[in-house]
Design a protein around this motif. Sequence first.
Motif, PDB file in Angstrom:
ATOM      1  N   UNK A 191       5.506  28.181   0.143  1.00  0.00           N
ATOM      2  CA  UNK A 191       4.822  28.357   1.433  1.00  0.00           C
ATOM      3  C   UNK A 191       3.309  28.255   1.255  1.00  0.00           C
ATOM      4  N   UNK A 192       2.796  28.891   0.219  1.00  0.00           N
ATOM      5  CA  UNK A 192       1.362  28.855  -0.064  1.00  0.00           C
ATOM      6  C   UNK A 192       0.910  27.426  -0.372  1.00  0.00           C
ATOM      7  N   UNK A 193       1.701  26.718  -1.172  1.00  0.00           N
ATOM      8  CA  UNK A 193       1.347  25.344  -1.531  1.00  0.00           C
ATOM      9  C   UNK A 193       1.397  24.400  -0.341  1.00  0.00           C
ATOM     10  N   UNK A 194       2.414  24.537   0.504  1.00  0.00           N
ATOM     11  CA  UNK A 194       2.519  23.684   1.693  1.00  0.00           C
ATOM     12  C   UNK A 194       1.329  23.929   2.614  1.00  0.00           C
ATOM     13  N   UNK A 195       0.947  25.185   2.759  1.00  0.00           N
ATOM     14  CA  UNK A 195      -0.191  25.514   3.624  1.00  0.00           C
ATOM     15  C   UNK A 195      -1.469  24.858   3.117  1.00  0.00           C
TER      16      UNK A 195
ATOM     17  N   UNK B  38       5.086  35.674 -10.102  1.00  0.00           N
ATOM     18  CA  UNK B  38       5.038  34.875 -11.336  1.00  0.00           C
ATOM     19  C   UNK B  38       5.363  33.405 -11.082  1.00  0.00           C
ATOM     20  N   UNK B  39       5.567  33.026  -9.839  1.00  0.00           N
ATOM     21  CA  UNK B  39       5.995  31.666  -9.510  1.00  0.00           C
ATOM     22  C   UNK B  39       4.801  30.756  -9.260  1.00  0.00           C
ATOM     23  N   UNK B  40       4.937  29.527  -9.703  1.00  0.00           N
ATOM     24  CA  UNK B  40       3.928  28.495  -9.457  1.00  0.00           C
ATOM     25  C   UNK B  40       4.645  27.282  -8.882  1.00  0.00           C
ATOM     26  N   UNK B  41       4.156  26.809  -7.739  1.00  0.00           N
ATOM     27  CA  UNK B  41       4.773  25.657  -7.077  1.00  0.00           C
ATOM     28  C   UNK B  41       3.749  24.538  -6.962  1.00  0.00           C
ATOM     29  N   UNK B  42       4.129  23.358  -7.438  1.00  0.00           N
ATOM     30  CA  UNK B  42       3.314  22.161  -7.230  1.00  0.00           C
ATOM     31  C   UNK B  42       3.932  21.405  -6.066  1.00  0.00           C
TER      32      UNK B  42
ATOM     33  N   UNK C 112       9.539  26.970   5.653  1.00  0.00           N
ATOM     34  CA  UNK C 112       9.186  26.158   6.823  1.00  0.00           C
ATOM     35  C   UNK C 112       8.133  26.797   7.730  1.00  0.00           C
ATOM     36  N   UNK C 113       7.722  28.020   7.453  1.00  0.00           N
ATOM     37  CA  UNK C 113       6.756  28.706   8.317  1.00  0.00           C
ATOM     38  C   UNK C 113       5.448  27.939   8.524  1.00  0.00           C
ATOM     39  N   UNK C 114       4.835  27.361   7.493  1.00  0.00           N
ATOM     40  CA  UNK C 114       3.577  26.643   7.745  1.00  0.00           C
ATOM     41  C   UNK C 114       3.731  25.501   8.750  1.00  0.00           C
ATOM     42  N   UNK C 115       4.871  24.832   8.722  1.00  0.00           N
ATOM     43  CA  UNK C 115       5.092  23.733   9.664  1.00  0.00           C
ATOM     44  C   UNK C 115       5.279  24.254  11.082  1.00  0.00           C
ATOM     45  N   UNK C 116       5.978  25.376  11.235  1.00  0.00           N
ATOM     46  CA  UNK C 116       6.204  25.900  12.582  1.00  0.00           C
ATOM     47  C   UNK C 116       4.920  26.471  13.180  1.00  0.00           C
TER      48      UNK C 116
ATOM     49  N   UNK D 250       0.835  -1.186   0.000  1.00  0.00           N
ATOM     50  CA  UNK D 250       0.000   0.000   0.000  1.00  0.00           C
ATOM     51  C   UNK D 250       0.880   1.250   0.000  1.00  0.00           C
ATOM     52  N   UNK D 251       0.595   2.159  -0.900  1.00  0.00           N
ATOM     53  CA  UNK D 251       1.389   3.379  -1.014  1.00  0.00           C
ATOM     54  C   UNK D 251       1.013   4.363   0.088  1.00  0.00           C
ATOM     55  N   UNK D 252       1.988   5.199   0.438  1.00  0.00           N
ATOM     56  CA  UNK D 252       1.709   6.222   1.438  1.00  0.00           C
ATOM     57  C   UNK D 252       0.753   7.253   0.865  1.00  0.00           C
ATOM     58  N   UNK D 253      -0.044   7.821   1.743  1.00  0.00           N
ATOM     59  CA  UNK D 253      -0.991   8.829   1.297  1.00  0.00           C
ATOM     60  C   UNK D 253      -0.257  10.147   1.071  1.00  0.00           C
ATOM     61  N   UNK D 254      -0.491  10.734  -0.084  1.00  0.00           N
ATOM     62  CA  UNK D 254       0.133  12.018  -0.405  1.00  0.00           C
ATOM     63  C   UNK D 254      -0.940  13.089  -0.471  1.00  0.00           C
ATOM     64  N   UNK D 255      -0.514  14.312  -0.207  1.00  0.00           N
ATOM     65  CA  UNK D 255      -1.421  15.452  -0.257  1.00  0.00           C
ATOM     66  C   UNK D 255      -0.805  16.478  -1.193  1.00  0.00           C
ATOM     67  N   UNK D 256      -1.551  16.834  -2.234  1.00  0.00           N
ATOM     68  CA  UNK D 256      -1.044  17.722  -3.275  1.00  0.00           C
ATOM     69  C   UNK D 256      -1.732  19.076  -3.204  1.00  0.00           C
ATOM     70  N   UNK D 257      -0.993  20.104  -3.580  1.00  0.00           N
ATOM     71  CA  UNK D 257      -1.566  21.447  -3.657  1.00  0.00           C
ATOM     72  C   UNK D 257      -0.700  22.293  -4.581  1.00  0.00           C
ATOM     73  N   UNK D 258      -1.276  23.387  -5.013  1.00  0.00           N
ATOM     74  CA  UNK D 258      -0.566  24.338  -5.864  1.00  0.00           C
ATOM     75  C   UNK D 258      -0.503  25.675  -5.151  1.00  0.00           C
ATOM     76  N   UNK D 259       0.683  26.254  -5.113  1.00  0.00           N
ATOM     77  CA  UNK D 259       0.853  27.569  -4.508  1.00  0.00           C
ATOM     78  C   UNK D 259       1.349  28.558  -5.541  1.00  0.00           C
ATOM     79  N   UNK D 260       0.936  29.807  -5.389  1.00  0.00           N
ATOM     80  CA  UNK D 260       1.349  30.840  -6.340  1.00  0.00           C
ATOM     81  C   UNK D 260       1.781  32.094  -5.594  1.00  0.00           C
ATOM     82  N   UNK D 261       2.746  32.802  -6.189  1.00  0.00           N
ATOM     83  CA  UNK D 261       3.199  34.081  -5.657  1.00  0.00           C
ATOM     84  C   UNK D 261       3.930  34.802  -6.776  1.00  0.00           C
TER      85      UNK D 261
END
Length: 130
Positions: A80-84, A14-18, A49-53, A1-12
């Motif tokens: 940061x936006x994507x991690x949140x 002109x940058x886009x983070x998957x 690392x701010x969202x984790x702290x 069984x694969x680990x559960x992953x959580x995906x999101x997209x963050x933007x700031x």
Amino acid sequence: MAQETFNATGKRKESVARVRIVPGSGKVTINQKPMDVYFGRPVLRMVVNQPFSVTEMENKFDVLVNVHGGGVSGQAGAIKHGISKALVDYDEALRPALKKAGFLTRDARTVERKKYGRHKARKSTQFSKR
């Protein structure tokens, strides 16, 4: 069984983070590079690392990021936006803390466009009275 992953997209800017977070040891990989190599400045690493702290989830997730566009500061903000957003997918109870810190809101500030008849967006030619 694969680990559960959580995906999101963050933007700031002109940058886009998957972003993909997986339960793990706290390793952050950005574009197949460790975070220490990708972001040389400690301030940018702190931003990522701010969202984790804020949610007290340090070293509980491995983070895999693909980010493109913009500069290093915009990319750090996008991550940061994507991690949140991914943390909210993981646990909806984290939403109030992240919302209060302002990490779930897309920062809409972008570069103002250049206008014709001006040097830059607002800089004009020198005014001559006579």
